[in-house]
Design an enzyme around this catalytic site. Sequence first.
Site, PDB file in Angstrom:
ATOM      1  N   GLU A   1     -13.150  40.764 -52.686  1.00 26.49           N
ATOM      2  CA  GLU A   1     -12.803  39.736 -53.662  1.00 26.49           C
ATOM      3  C   GLU A   1     -13.093  40.161 -55.103  1.00 26.49           C
ATOM      4  O   GLU A   1     -12.277  39.959 -55.994  1.00 26.49           O
ATOM      5  CB  GLU A   1     -13.577  38.445 -53.341  1.00 26.49           C
ATOM      6  CG  GLU A   1     -13.272  37.300 -54.283  1.00 26.49           C
ATOM      7  CD  GLU A   1     -14.082  36.045 -53.979  1.00 26.49           C
ATOM      8  OE1 GLU A   1     -14.870  36.068 -53.012  1.00 26.49           O
ATOM      9  OE2 GLU A   1     -13.927  35.050 -54.716  1.00 26.49           O
TER      10      GLU A   1
ATOM     11  N   HIS B   1     -10.988  33.325 -58.187  1.00 29.46           N
ATOM     12  CA  HIS B   1     -11.606  33.728 -56.921  1.00 29.46           C
ATOM     13  C   HIS B   1     -10.544  33.973 -55.855  1.00 29.46           C
ATOM     14  O   HIS B   1      -9.387  33.586 -56.016  1.00 29.46           O
ATOM     15  CB  HIS B   1     -12.540  32.620 -56.413  1.00 29.46           C
ATOM     16  CG  HIS B   1     -13.800  32.519 -57.212  1.00 29.46           C
ATOM     17  ND1 HIS B   1     -15.010  32.991 -56.755  1.00 29.46           N
ATOM     18  CD2 HIS B   1     -14.026  32.013 -58.456  1.00 29.46           C
ATOM     19  CE1 HIS B   1     -15.936  32.779 -57.687  1.00 29.46           C
ATOM     20  NE2 HIS B   1     -15.363  32.185 -58.736  1.00 29.46           N
TER      21      HIS B   1
ATOM     22  N   GLU C   1      -8.403  29.600 -56.203  1.00 21.68           N
ATOM     23  CA  GLU C   1      -8.709  30.376 -54.990  1.00 21.68           C
ATOM     24  C   GLU C   1      -7.412  31.035 -54.548  1.00 21.68           C
ATOM     25  O   GLU C   1      -6.535  30.401 -53.966  1.00 21.68           O
ATOM     26  CB  GLU C   1      -9.255  29.460 -53.888  1.00 21.68           C
ATOM     27  CG  GLU C   1     -10.657  28.909 -54.155  1.00 21.68           C
ATOM     28  CD  GLU C   1     -11.777  29.919 -53.853  1.00 21.68           C
ATOM     29  OE1 GLU C   1     -11.483  31.100 -53.556  1.00 21.68           O
ATOM     30  OE2 GLU C   1     -12.957  29.512 -53.924  1.00 21.68           O
TER      31      GLU C   1
ATOM     32  N   HIS D   1     -17.825  36.783 -59.002  1.00 18.44           N
ATOM     33  CA  HIS D   1     -18.619  37.827 -58.332  1.00 18.44           C
ATOM     34  C   HIS D   1     -18.767  39.088 -59.196  1.00 18.44           C
ATOM     35  O   HIS D   1     -18.679  38.994 -60.410  1.00 18.44           O
ATOM     36  CB  HIS D   1     -18.034  38.120 -56.946  1.00 18.44           C
ATOM     37  CG  HIS D   1     -17.762  36.853 -56.180  1.00 18.44           C
ATOM     38  ND1 HIS D   1     -18.736  36.163 -55.513  1.00 18.44           N
ATOM     39  CD2 HIS D   1     -16.624  36.119 -56.055  1.00 18.44           C
ATOM     40  CE1 HIS D   1     -18.208  35.055 -54.976  1.00 18.44           C
ATOM     41  NE2 HIS D   1     -16.918  35.011 -55.301  1.00 18.44           N
TER      42      HIS D   1
HETATM   43 ZN   LIG Z   1     -15.450  33.685 -54.799  1.00 17.51          ZN
END
Ligand SMILES: [Zn+2]
Length: 242
Positions: A24, A79, A145, A10
């Site tokens: 995030e 992430h 993640e 991102h």
């Molecule tokens: Zn992400």
Amino acid sequence: MKKVWIDGGHGGKDPGAGANGLQEKNIVLTLSLEIKKQLERDYEGVQVLLSRSTDVFLELSERTEAANKAGADILVSIHCNAGGGDGGFESFRYTSASTASRSLQNVLHTEIMAALKPYNIIDRGQKAANLHMCRESKMPAVLTENLFIDVTTDAAKLKRQDVIDALITGHVNGIAKYLGLKKKEGAAVVSDSVNVVVDGKQIKDGKLEDGVTYVPLRAVSEALGAKVGWDNKTKTATITTK
Ligand SMILES: [Zn+2]
């Protein structure tokens, strides 16, 4: 020289997941920058390249094109998760991943879960998915993640520096292990602050030197229900448990 590509997800107009006062894009940028810093500081023969080192937007294709062009040896895309449930950590490889990608995932996942051990974080497993970052990278590639932003118990952990540090350590150790990187001479004597927890209760920080953890004697002993005596003349600490 091994080249590691770290892809912080991102950025810019794309904040990624947001909840509980967390975004995030900010967490993954912090993780990316610190992973680069520690790998290059503590290990020989490694260069870490980043998709982004600031809060900028990049298309997925720009990220993988840059990593492929740089000839990186591995790629790790970082992430945080969202979607509710019980939270936890999980990692992804491409659905038809190479043996090398599977091996990278296994080493990285294992080292991250080991670093997270004190924090009771759920292991959601080593998964496969058709994700751009893993599919379009020519080198072994894994996407991590790092806990769920929208799960309150995970979000509380993501706000703790010691949990962020553990995520960084897990990535650094996993990457170093997979690539067989050698620690720099003297790197082991660097004294790092160690988080000390006795029966779930946070104690004053200890420190790590040459692989030995030194803890505050009185605080730890008293938390274990022992009494500590101190003789200043002979510099003797006495611990009594009965
Ligand atoms: Zn992400």
